[in-house]
Motif scaffolding. Sequence first.
Motif, mmCIF file in Angstrom:
data_model
loop_
_atom_site.group_PDB
_atom_site.id
_atom_site.type_symbol
_atom_site.label_atom_id
_atom_site.label_comp_id
_atom_site.label_asym_id
_atom_site.label_seq_id
_atom_site.Cartn_x
_atom_site.Cartn_y
_atom_site.Cartn_z
ATOM 1 N N MET A 1 21.894 32.553 9.601
ATOM 2 C CA MET A 1 21.609 33.895 9.066
ATOM 3 C C MET A 1 22.867 34.758 9.187
ATOM 4 O O MET A 1 23.488 34.805 10.255
ATOM 5 N N PRO A 2 23.275 35.486 8.124
ATOM 6 C CA PRO A 2 24.486 36.313 8.218
ATOM 7 C C PRO A 2 24.299 37.454 9.203
ATOM 8 O O PRO A 2 23.235 38.070 9.265
ATOM 9 N N ARG A 3 25.348 37.712 9.983
ATOM 10 C CA ARG A 3 25.247 38.730 11.026
ATOM 11 C C ARG A 3 26.247 39.863 10.821
ATOM 12 O O ARG A 3 26.329 40.770 11.626
ATOM 13 N N ARG A 4 27.035 39.823 9.765
ATOM 14 C CA ARG A 4 28.061 40.841 9.562
ATOM 15 C C ARG A 4 27.434 42.121 9.025
ATOM 16 O O ARG A 4 26.681 42.095 8.051
ATOM 17 N N LEU A 5 27.760 43.230 9.655
ATOM 18 C CA LEU A 5 27.259 44.531 9.212
ATOM 19 C C LEU A 5 28.327 45.245 8.397
ATOM 20 O O LEU A 5 29.496 44.866 8.397
ATOM 21 N N SER A 6 27.939 46.312 7.725
ATOM 22 C CA SER A 6 28.869 47.008 6.834
ATOM 23 C C SER A 6 29.900 47.798 7.625
ATOM 24 O O SER A 6 29.698 48.148 8.800
ATOM 25 N N GLN A 7 30.988 48.140 6.954
ATOM 26 C CA GLN A 7 32.045 48.914 7.589
ATOM 27 C C GLN A 7 31.584 50.322 7.960
ATOM 28 O O GLN A 7 32.136 50.935 8.873
ATOM 29 N N ILE A 8 30.583 50.822 7.276
ATOM 30 C CA ILE A 8 30.117 52.170 7.587
ATOM 31 C C ILE A 8 29.593 52.253 9.020
ATOM 32 O O ILE A 8 29.676 53.302 9.666
ATOM 33 N N THR A 9 29.071 51.156 9.540
ATOM 34 C CA THR A 9 28.584 51.173 10.917
ATOM 35 C C THR A 9 29.716 51.346 11.916
ATOM 36 O O THR A 9 29.518 51.873 13.009
ATOM 37 N N GLU A 10 30.918 50.890 11.533
ATOM 38 C CA GLU A 10 32.093 51.093 12.377
ATOM 39 C C GLU A 10 32.632 52.508 12.215
ATOM 40 O O GLU A 10 33.051 53.145 13.183
ATOM 41 N N ARG A 11 32.616 53.007 10.988
ATOM 42 C CA ARG A 11 33.174 54.334 10.736
ATOM 43 C C ARG A 11 32.326 55.449 11.353
ATOM 44 O O ARG A 11 32.800 56.572 11.505
ATOM 45 N N THR A 12 31.092 55.145 11.691
ATOM 46 C CA THR A 12 30.225 56.167 12.295
ATOM 47 C C THR A 12 30.092 55.992 13.805
ATOM 48 O O THR A 12 29.179 56.540 14.418
ATOM 49 N N SER A 13 30.998 55.253 14.418
ATOM 50 C CA SER A 13 30.892 54.996 15.861
ATOM 51 C C SER A 13 32.066 55.576 16.639
ATOM 52 O O SER A 13 32.354 55.144 17.750
ATOM 53 N N GLY A 14 32.731 56.580 16.060
ATOM 54 C CA GLY A 14 33.912 57.138 16.709
ATOM 55 C C GLY A 14 33.589 58.270 17.651
ATOM 56 O O GLY A 14 32.540 58.306 18.307
ATOM 57 N N ARG A 15 34.502 59.244 17.693
ATOM 58 C CA ARG A 15 34.396 60.374 18.619
ATOM 59 C C ARG A 15 33.055 61.065 18.509
ATOM 60 O O ARG A 15 32.561 61.375 17.440
ATOM 61 N N GLY A 16 32.411 61.295 19.649
ATOM 62 C CA GLY A 16 31.142 62.003 19.671
ATOM 63 C C GLY A 16 29.922 61.106 19.559
ATOM 64 O O GLY A 16 28.793 61.567 19.746
ATOM 65 N N ALA A 17 30.129 59.820 19.247
ATOM 66 C CA ALA A 17 28.988 58.943 19.019
ATOM 67 C C ALA A 17 28.114 58.790 20.263
ATOM 68 O O ALA A 17 26.899 58.585 20.163
ATOM 69 N N ASP A 18 28.717 58.880 21.459
ATOM 70 C CA ASP A 18 27.954 58.692 22.697
ATOM 71 C C ASP A 18 27.631 60.016 23.396
ATOM 72 O O ASP A 18 27.294 60.042 24.580
ATOM 73 N N ALA A 19 27.701 61.101 22.649
ATOM 74 C CA ALA A 19 27.548 62.422 23.262
ATOM 75 C C ALA A 19 26.187 62.639 23.904
ATOM 76 O O ALA A 19 26.056 63.405 24.862
ATOM 77 N N TRP A 20 25.175 61.955 23.379
ATOM 78 C CA TRP A 20 23.816 62.287 23.792
ATOM 79 C C TRP A 20 23.275 61.373 24.896
ATOM 80 O O TRP A 20 22.079 61.448 25.217
ATOM 81 N N VAL A 21 24.102 60.503 25.457
ATOM 82 C CA VAL A 21 23.590 59.548 26.442
ATOM 83 C C VAL A 21 22.982 60.263 27.641
ATOM 84 O O VAL A 21 21.829 59.991 28.036
ATOM 85 N N LEU A 22 23.710 61.187 28.249
ATOM 86 C CA LEU A 22 23.196 61.911 29.412
ATOM 87 C C LEU A 22 21.998 62.774 29.029
ATOM 88 O O LEU A 22 21.006 62.841 29.760
ATOM 89 N N HIS A 23 22.086 63.415 27.875
ATOM 90 C CA HIS A 23 20.972 64.240 27.422
ATOM 91 C C HIS A 23 19.697 63.404 27.255
ATOM 92 O O HIS A 23 18.612 63.835 27.654
ATOM 93 N N THR A 24 19.841 62.220 26.679
ATOM 94 C CA THR A 24 18.678 61.354 26.466
ATOM 95 C C THR A 24 18.051 60.961 27.800
ATOM 96 O O THR A 24 16.818 60.940 27.950
#
Length: 395
Positions: A1-24
Amino acid sequence: MPRRLSQITERTSGRGADAWVLHTRAKAAKARGEDVIVLSVGDPDMDTPAPVVDAAVAALKAGDTHYTETLGRDSLRDALAARHARMSGDRVTAAHVAVTSGAQNALFLSALVLLEPGDHVLLLDPVYVTYPATFEATGASVTYVTQPAETGFRLDAGRLEAAVRPNTKAIAFANPNNPTGVSFTRADLEAIAAVAVKHDLWVVVDEVYGDLTFDAPFVPAASVPDLRPRLLSVGSFSKAFAMTGWRCGFLVAPPDVIEAVARISVAMLYGLPGFIQEAALTALAGGGAIEADMKAIYRRRRDLAAAALAEVPLIRAATPDAGMFMMVDVSRTGLSGAAFAARLYAATGVSVLDGAAFSDLLVDYVRLSFAVHDDDLLEGCRRIRRFVDQAAADR
């Protein structure tokens, strides 16, 4: 089964992506009944006003459960156009308005209609955590135009002009700013307009907190005539009407832009639920009373927090012009914003947001929300003081 995801998933994982971990974590702990005070997100503690809720319930009971127009109902678009014209003097019509699923949806639609790979966007920094992912998802590159703390996080038009490249296509910013709470003056907006006109750039402005300015009147970007032909203005019912969970936002832009938004929105949303639109229409029919009440509440809480933190050693809380957040400089504690937030939560159960989620300029800051009940806000400030006192004693 293919496991490669689109490049958009990489482009949306930059600065600020983990901002809500403590809040959650904090939110989950509070839901379990633990002694936690959540000062890490701008979700009003007040429920949506009863007349607005009643309008939605009545619409549902009347069978308003079907598909709606892609860009929103004419009645709501007309009301939003009238509101925009009243606030800015820009005589727009319903053809200039799209109803969206919150301001974030409007912001993403703006990015999609304007940008493509190879384009370049200027983001006025500090910037809300979703902006990098929103604009970089298109394949465009971004440059952060800094508004440093030494100038009160105010616009430096020279830096903006210097950052323009041959492939620059747009400038994007929030007014009032999240996280700093700084409101742009007319002179600021005219300076941005001068750069945009000179280089033929689009301007995307997020005006979600425009109804919550405290010490000076809000200056909409559309009140500057030179901006109007190139302006996409994002708004929301979330903050000023306590409607975060309703996910109702809007975009005001030139009609050809709105037509393009409609084509993309068919693939993305296919129309906001009708009963939510009826609730939004009722909110607007209040004649500004709801917004005025919210502004009074947040101004009082801003002043409570500012007073409570003013005498705390080793930290400096900046009093914001607008919104529901306060930036706190913790550099003198010897901790970064991330370390301060983590240790504060572990020691006191108070959650705040690491400033670095918004900007490299804010690595020594945390963002504190005053969108909580007065008693919780004051208790949170007391716990912060005890934590800082102990940090000072340990130095």
